[in-house]
Design a protein around this motif. Sequence first.
Motif, PDB file in Angstrom:
ATOM      1  N   TYR A   1       1.095  -1.235  -0.433  1.00 53.88           N
ATOM      2  CA  TYR A   1      -0.342   0.366   0.049  1.00 53.88           C
ATOM      3  C   TYR A   1       1.379   0.540  -0.180  1.00 53.88           C
TER       4      TYR A   1
ATOM      5  N   GLN B   1       1.100   5.735   0.562  1.00 52.72           N
ATOM      6  CA  GLN B   1       0.493   6.745   1.128  1.00 52.72           C
ATOM      7  C   GLN B   1       0.793   7.792   0.636  1.00 52.72           C
TER       8      GLN B   1
ATOM      9  N   GLU C   1      -3.499   3.517   0.143  1.00 57.04           N
ATOM     10  CA  GLU C   1      -4.509   2.793  -0.880  1.00 57.04           C
ATOM     11  C   GLU C   1      -3.333   1.743  -1.603  1.00 57.04           C
TER      12      GLU C   1
END
Length: 122
Positions: free
Chosen positions: A36, A38, A45
């Motif tokens: 992920y 950020q 995300e």
Amino acid sequence: VQLQASGGGLAQAGGSLSLSCAASGSIFSINVMGWYRQAPGKQREFVASIISGGTTLYADSVKGRFIISRDNAKNTTYLQMNKLKFEDTGVYYCVAAIATMIGSTPMAQDYWGQGTQVTVSS
């Protein structure tokens, strides 16, 4: 159980960077491993994931540019990032669904690694 991420750094737009994330500890099995990210001022995300059998999934924003892979023997996942864009800048986090033995029962939960910074200059 710990996840140790490494790699990242600074790259120019169009360039490449690679990340790796190794899981260690009393691991019974690892199902999904993924990444992920950020960006400043934005929510974390999904970027990419890979299951133990090798099936991969990518966010549309990185499809065709990033490649996720894993070495099951080393409990490690890799993220090769090519054709980097300014909007790829952010802190990248690895995550893994890891099962450990609780008594005689394997119990799975998500573990997160520390973030590693990726900065792409335009």
